[in-house]
Design a protein around this motif. Structure first.
Motif, PDB file in Angstrom:
ATOM      1  N   PRO A 128       0.857  -1.364  -0.161  1.00 15.45           N
ATOM      2  CA  PRO A 128      -0.044  -0.040   0.083  1.00 15.45           C
ATOM      3  C   PRO A 128       0.906   1.384   0.000  1.00 15.45           C
ATOM      4  N   THR A 129       0.372   2.384  -0.492  1.00 18.80           N
ATOM      5  CA  THR A 129       1.155   3.575  -0.636  1.00 18.80           C
ATOM      6  C   THR A 129       0.695   4.518   0.565  1.00 18.80           C
ATOM      7  N   SER A 130      -0.220   4.179   1.148  1.00 21.65           N
ATOM      8  CA  SER A 130      -0.721   5.012   2.195  1.00 21.65           C
ATOM      9  C   SER A 130      -1.147   4.199   3.630  1.00 21.65           C
ATOM     10  N   GLY A 131      -1.382   4.863   4.557  1.00 16.56           N
ATOM     11  CA  GLY A 131      -1.808   4.007   5.811  1.00 16.56           C
ATOM     12  C   GLY A 131      -0.655   3.678   6.763  1.00 16.56           C
ATOM     13  N   THR A 132      -1.046   2.932   7.931  1.00 16.29           N
ATOM     14  CA  THR A 132      -0.004   2.628   8.675  1.00 16.29           C
ATOM     15  C   THR A 132       1.003   1.534   8.187  1.00 16.29           C
ATOM     16  N   TYR A 133       0.872   1.052   7.238  1.00 20.30           N
ATOM     17  CA  TYR A 133       1.765   0.019   6.860  1.00 20.30           C
ATOM     18  C   TYR A 133       2.190   0.177   5.411  1.00 20.30           C
ATOM     19  N   ALA A 134       2.197   1.575   5.021  1.00 20.30           N
ATOM     20  CA  ALA A 134       2.639   2.018   3.635  1.00 20.30           C
ATOM     21  C   ALA A 134       4.185   1.495   3.513  1.00 20.30           C
ATOM     22  N   GLY A 135       4.184   1.138   2.381  1.00 22.18           N
ATOM     23  CA  GLY A 135       5.622   0.804   1.817  1.00 22.18           C
ATOM     24  C   GLY A 135       5.901  -0.585   2.217  1.00 22.18           C
ATOM     25  N   ILE A 136       5.174  -1.343   3.159  1.00 23.80           N
ATOM     26  CA  ILE A 136       5.486  -2.485   3.406  1.00 23.80           C
ATOM     27  C   ILE A 136       5.057  -3.845   2.836  1.00 23.80           C
ATOM     28  N   THR A 137       5.551  -4.720   2.045  1.00 22.32           N
ATOM     29  CA  THR A 137       5.024  -5.793   1.578  1.00 22.32           C
ATOM     30  C   THR A 137       4.887  -6.963   2.329  1.00 22.32           C
ATOM     31  N   ILE A 138       6.147  -7.358   2.744  1.00 23.92           N
ATOM     32  CA  ILE A 138       6.126  -8.531   3.741  1.00 23.92           C
ATOM     33  C   ILE A 138       6.889  -8.285   4.838  1.00 23.92           C
ATOM     34  N   PHE A 139       6.037  -8.471   5.968  1.00 18.38           N
ATOM     35  CA  PHE A 139       6.727  -8.102   7.266  1.00 18.38           C
ATOM     36  C   PHE A 139       6.934  -9.474   8.165  1.00 18.38           C
ATOM     37  N   GLN A 140       8.059  -9.943   8.344  1.00 16.60           N
ATOM     38  CA  GLN A 140       8.415 -11.377   9.126  1.00 16.60           C
ATOM     39  C   GLN A 140       8.619 -10.936  10.639  1.00 16.60           C
ATOM     40  N   ASP A 141       7.722 -11.433  11.536  1.00 19.03           N
ATOM     41  CA  ASP A 141       7.826 -10.925  12.913  1.00 19.03           C
ATOM     42  C   ASP A 141       9.010 -11.069  13.592  1.00 19.03           C
ATOM     43  N   HIS A 142       9.580 -10.353  14.399  1.00 21.74           N
ATOM     44  CA  HIS A 142      10.783 -10.532  15.268  1.00 21.74           C
ATOM     45  C   HIS A 142      10.475 -11.967  16.100  1.00 21.74           C
ATOM     46  N   GLY A 143      11.603 -12.812  15.906  1.00 23.72           N
ATOM     47  CA  GLY A 143      11.715 -14.073  16.753  1.00 23.72           C
ATOM     48  C   GLY A 143      11.255 -15.301  15.573  1.00 23.72           C
ATOM     49  N   ASN A 144      10.680 -14.779  14.459  1.00 24.92           N
ATOM     50  CA  ASN A 144      10.544 -15.773  13.437  1.00 24.92           C
ATOM     51  C   ASN A 144      11.552 -16.110  12.609  1.00 24.92           C
ATOM     52  N   THR A 145      12.303 -17.142  12.635  1.00 21.90           N
ATOM     53  CA  THR A 145      13.505 -17.536  12.147  1.00 21.90           C
ATOM     54  C   THR A 145      13.289 -18.398  11.071  1.00 21.90           C
ATOM     55  N   SER A 146      12.008 -18.545  10.356  1.00 23.80           N
ATOM     56  CA  SER A 146      11.968 -19.209   9.207  1.00 23.80           C
ATOM     57  C   SER A 146      12.432 -18.546   7.795  1.00 23.80           C
TER      58      SER A 146
END
Length: 407
Positions: free
Chosen positions: A313-331
């Motif tokens: 998305p180009t606006s909003g809370t997560y603008a610019g983020i396509t994939i976000f792997q959470d902290h602690g996720n080592t996959s």
């Protein structure tokens, strides 16, 4: 005779008294000067220690540090500097140490203050006080397109094989202190604005590497984690996955599934809890204006015979983020899509390796892609551009940092 002796005695007494009265201002002046000099010395040491603590915080500061983290980290260096000067003299005399952080990714500021008390040289007079402040500005360097966060990994950023990577004035950065933090090998070719590492580099000499900055910038300060302060959304009810090999999903939470086939994502935010996205065969993963959160060991695995076409998305809370792997996720996050794959936005896996095989047309304008992983391996051809403010919702990533005392 006795009267005469009394006379002389009286004269001496008067003279002594007069001398005391006459020299009292001088004595007070000397005592005051001693207090002033001592307090000035203490204040100078206080200032030096605040400056040192501020610079120390500047080298390690991260936007996700709590207020207490900032204060405690600074206090260690401040106390060590004061103690090194004179542990006995300054013990118990320093108080009210404070260190706070403010600002934004364009510039952060560390503000510090403390006071010191020196007992007066004159009897029961009030102690002399000195109060000092310090301010440190942390400004990021040039825009970066690739960042490896691992502090010690060898080849934290690896460019191998027949890779041809063009970064269009962007920087490749690694926070690793290894001697080969960024490693180019084989027949790989790379052109970029620069390479910036905490440690060293390997294989980045012409003609295999073309850097606008000339030579890699080694032994630099660590680069900021650009998404350190991003908080994933709360979970919602687990949604069902349609049957079949071709289907469309709506935004929401998906749990403990393996998603395969031809998957289309409607615009919005997706939370994957323990879910594996693995199109398989000639499958595909497509979504425009989407943010995918990989939670609880969820992972994405795109193989060479599969296609991925994702944008954020180009606006909003997560603008610019396509994939976000959470902290602690080592996959491991594997994005080795086929020739028609197009991927843009931030791809973020702070505690996991990213494997990316770009297949961009090297004569084209490139993609607005930002790779941030524990380590990053790039294969295939990738063209990445730096001028992406609109596509990334004004979210940016920078290499290195510049730290200055602000007077």
């Amino acid at each position: 005779m006795f009267a005469l002796k009394g006379f002389w005695s009286s004269e001496r007494g008067n003279f002594a008294m007069a001398t005391v009265v006459a020299t009292l201002p001088m004595i007070l002046g000397v005592a005051g000067a001693i207090d002033l000099v001592g307090t000035s010395h203490d204040a100078a040491q206080l200032q030096n220690s605040l400056d040192a603590a501020g610079l120390a915080i500047g080298t390690k500061f991260s936007p996700d540090m709590t207020a207490d983290d900032v204060r405690q980290f600074g206090l260690q260096f401040f106390a060590a500097n004061m103690s090194a000067a004179d542990p006995q003299e300054y013990s118990g005399s320093v108080s009210a140490f404070a260190a706070t952080a403010s600002g934004s990714p364009s510039a952060y500021f560390i503000s510090l203050s403390s006071s010191i008390s020196r007992p007066s040289f004159i009897g029961d007079s009030a102690p002399w006080q000195a109060y000092r402040t310090a301010s440190v500005k942390i400004k990021p360097g040039a825009q970066a397109c690739v960042l490896a966060l691992d502090p010690h990994a060898s080849a934290a950023v690896s460019l191998q094989g027949s890779t041809n990577v063009s970064m269009d004035s962007c920087v490749i950065a690694a926070n690793s202190d290894a001697s080969d933090a960024v490693n180019r090998g084989g027949s790989a070719l790379v052109s970029a604005g620069c390479v910036s590492t905490v440690g060293g580099t390997s294989g980045l000499l012409p003609p295999s590497a073309s850097l606008t900055c000339g030579t890699p910038h080694e032994h630099q300060y660590a680069s900021f984690d650009p998404l350190a302060d991003v908080i994933p959304p709360p979970y919602t009810l687990c949604l069902p996955v349609p049957n079949g090999k071709t289907y469309t999903l709506s935004p929401g939470t998906y749990c403990d599934k393996t998603l395969s086939g031809n998957i289309t994502l409607n615009p919005g935010v997706y939370i994957m809890r323990g879910t594996t996205i693995k199109p398989g065969g000639n499958g595909s993963l497509t979504g425009q204006g989407v943010t995918i959160f990989l939670m609880e060991s969820a992972q994405i695995y795109i193989n060479a015979n599969e296609t991925v076409n994702l944008s954020p998305p180009t606006s909003g809370t997560y603008a610019g983020i396509t994939i976000f792997q959470d902290h602690g996720n080592t996959s491991a996050l594997t994005l080795n899509g086929g020739a028609n794959s197009v991927l843009s936005g931030f791809i973020y896996a702070p505690d996991a390796p990213i494997s990316y095989a770009g297949n961009s047309d090297m004569s084209g304008q490139g993609d607005c892609l930002r790779l941030v992983g524990m380590t990053v391996q790039m294969t295939g051809n990738s063209s990445v551009k730096s001028d992406c403010a609109a596509a990334l919702g004004n979210r940016a990533m920078y290499a290195d940092r510049m730290i200055t005392l602000v007077k």
